[in-house]
Structures are given as structure tokens and as C-alpha cells.
Design a protein around this motif. Structure first.
Motif, PDB file in Angstrom:
ATOM      1  N   THR A  13       0.833  -1.204   0.000  1.00  0.00           N
ATOM      2  CA  THR A  13       0.000   0.000   0.000  1.00  0.00           C
ATOM      3  C   THR A  13       0.867   1.253   0.000  1.00  0.00           C
ATOM      4  N   ARG A  14       1.906   1.244   0.829  1.00  0.00           N
ATOM      5  CA  ARG A  14       2.824   2.386   0.880  1.00  0.00           C
ATOM      6  C   ARG A  14       3.486   2.599  -0.476  1.00  0.00           C
ATOM      7  N   GLN A  15       3.973   1.524  -1.072  1.00  0.00           N
ATOM      8  CA  GLN A  15       4.621   1.623  -2.377  1.00  0.00           C
ATOM      9  C   GLN A  15       3.651   2.130  -3.445  1.00  0.00           C
ATOM     10  N   LEU A  16       2.429   1.697  -3.362  1.00  0.00           N
ATOM     11  CA  LEU A  16       1.417   2.105  -4.331  1.00  0.00           C
ATOM     12  C   LEU A  16       1.167   3.613  -4.257  1.00  0.00           C
ATOM     13  N   HIS A  17       1.012   4.138  -3.040  1.00  0.00           N
ATOM     14  CA  HIS A  17       0.797   5.578  -2.877  1.00  0.00           C
ATOM     15  C   HIS A  17       2.027   6.366  -3.319  1.00  0.00           C
ATOM     16  N   LEU A  50       0.448  10.427   2.289  1.00  0.00           N
ATOM     17  CA  LEU A  50      -0.285   9.207   2.633  1.00  0.00           C
ATOM     18  C   LEU A  50       0.662   8.005   2.707  1.00  0.00           C
ATOM     19  N   ALA A  51       1.642   7.951   1.836  1.00  0.00           N
ATOM     20  CA  ALA A  51       2.639   6.873   1.878  1.00  0.00           C
ATOM     21  C   ALA A  51       3.385   6.909   3.212  1.00  0.00           C
ATOM     22  N   LYS A  52       3.724   8.099   3.687  1.00  0.00           N
ATOM     23  CA  LYS A  52       4.408   8.232   4.981  1.00  0.00           C
ATOM     24  C   LYS A  52       3.495   7.814   6.130  1.00  0.00           C
ATOM     25  N   THR A  53       2.221   8.153   6.040  1.00  0.00           N
ATOM     26  CA  THR A  53       1.256   7.779   7.072  1.00  0.00           C
ATOM     27  C   THR A  53       1.100   6.264   7.142  1.00  0.00           C
ATOM     28  N   VAL A  54       1.050   5.624   5.992  1.00  0.00           N
ATOM     29  CA  VAL A  54       0.942   4.166   5.954  1.00  0.00           C
ATOM     30  C   VAL A  54       2.182   3.528   6.589  1.00  0.00           C
ATOM     31  N   THR A  55       3.337   4.122   6.382  1.00  0.00           N
ATOM     32  CA  THR A  55       4.565   3.633   7.007  1.00  0.00           C
ATOM     33  C   THR A  55       4.438   3.666   8.527  1.00  0.00           C
ATOM     34  N   LEU A 134      -8.445   5.072   7.260  1.00  0.00           N
ATOM     35  CA  LEU A 134      -7.471   6.041   6.760  1.00  0.00           C
ATOM     36  C   LEU A 134      -7.730   6.329   5.284  1.00  0.00           C
ATOM     37  N   GLU A 135      -7.863   5.278   4.485  1.00  0.00           N
ATOM     38  CA  GLU A 135      -8.106   5.452   3.043  1.00  0.00           C
ATOM     39  C   GLU A 135      -9.409   6.215   2.792  1.00  0.00           C
TER      40      GLU A 135
END
Length: 152
Positions: A13-17, A50-55, A134-135
């Protein structure tokens, strides 16, 4: 990327964002419409955040839950983050880009909803519900901002 555990799912998910952020940023520089370019820049920065938040979700999640295997994942056909950026972004209209962004988020949310319905471990279900929340929140925020940009 092969997804075997919840940790893999979060990483995917992080990579996707992050991938979407890079693609939109690159396309914004090449787009000839200033308004559409501004939309892509805004969404790119939002996706990077959002990628940072998922991390952070990954860092704070229960390690036992993260290592839980995802057996039902194979039934879903998600986007592939390693794919090349869609060259259409450089020529798409404002509305088409907005639709594409929402379709992207819908696919991620659909995946989480599917997995929530199959989760047998409470901790895993809670993690998926938090990621889904979150999404959903971020999609609503994007919708609001894109609506404001569209009104201009």
C-alpha cells in the motif's frame, strides 16, 4: 511484489501511494494545462504524505499481526506498484484525472473491505479497519479539495 503477510500488504500500500505520487508529479511537469497540472501536483503531495502515514501504521502495528499470513489475497487483482507510470496522465483532462485518482483509492478500499470480511483474527481485522478508515478519510479529503479546485 508477492504479498504473503499483513506487513507485505501495508508495504504494498505504501509503495502504491508513493508510486502514484511520483507518476503524478512527473506528469504535472509535462501537462500543458495549468489547472490540471495543479491538480496533479496537489494529489502527488497528498499521496506522498499518505505513503508516509501508511509507514507509520506499519511501525505501530502489533508485530504478531504483521506476520499473520494472508491466504485469501490471491483472489483479488490489485494494481501493481512496479508498473510504469501511465503516460495518459500527461494528456488527460482535469475530470479524467480526478476519476482515475478515485478509482485508484476505490480499488485499495475494496481490497481492504474484502480482507476485513475474511479476517478471522481480531487484531488483523482491527488493523484492516484502521487502514480502511485512513483510506476513506483521505479519499473524502481529496474529494473535497478536488471539488474546490473544480469550482474555480
Amino acid at each position: 511484489m508477492e504479498i504473503k503477510t499483513f506487513e507485505d500488504l501495508i508495504d504494498w500500500t505504501r509503495q502504491l501511494h508513493a508510486h502514484l505520487a511520483r507518476c503524478l508529479h512527473d506528469a504535472a511537469e509535462k501537462h500543458n494545462n495549468e489547472r490540471t497540472s495543479a491538480l496533479m501536483d496537489y494529489v502527488a503531495s497528498h499521496e506522498a504524505m499518505l505513503a508516509k502515514t501508511v509507514t507509520e501504521f506499519e511501525k505501530q502495528a502489533n508485530p504478531k499481526v504483521l506476520q499473520t499470513r494472508l491466504y485469501d489475497y490471491q483472489n483479488h487483482k490489485p494494481l501493481k506498484p512496479g508498473a510504469a507510470c501511465d503516460p495518459r496522465f500527461t494528456t488527460m483532462s482535469f475530470d479524467d484525472i480526478a476519476k482515475e485518482i478515485f478509482a485508484f483509492h476505490d480499488q485499495v478500499m475494496d481490497l481492504y473491505k474484502t480482507l476485513i470480511g475474511k479476517a478471522e483474527i481480531e487484531g488483523a481485522k482491527t488493523l484492516l479497519e484502521d487502514l480502511l478508515s485512513l483510506e476513506q478519510h483521505e479519499a473524502m479529503q481529496l474529494s473535497s479539495q478536488i471539488g474546490r479546485m473544480n469550482d474555480l
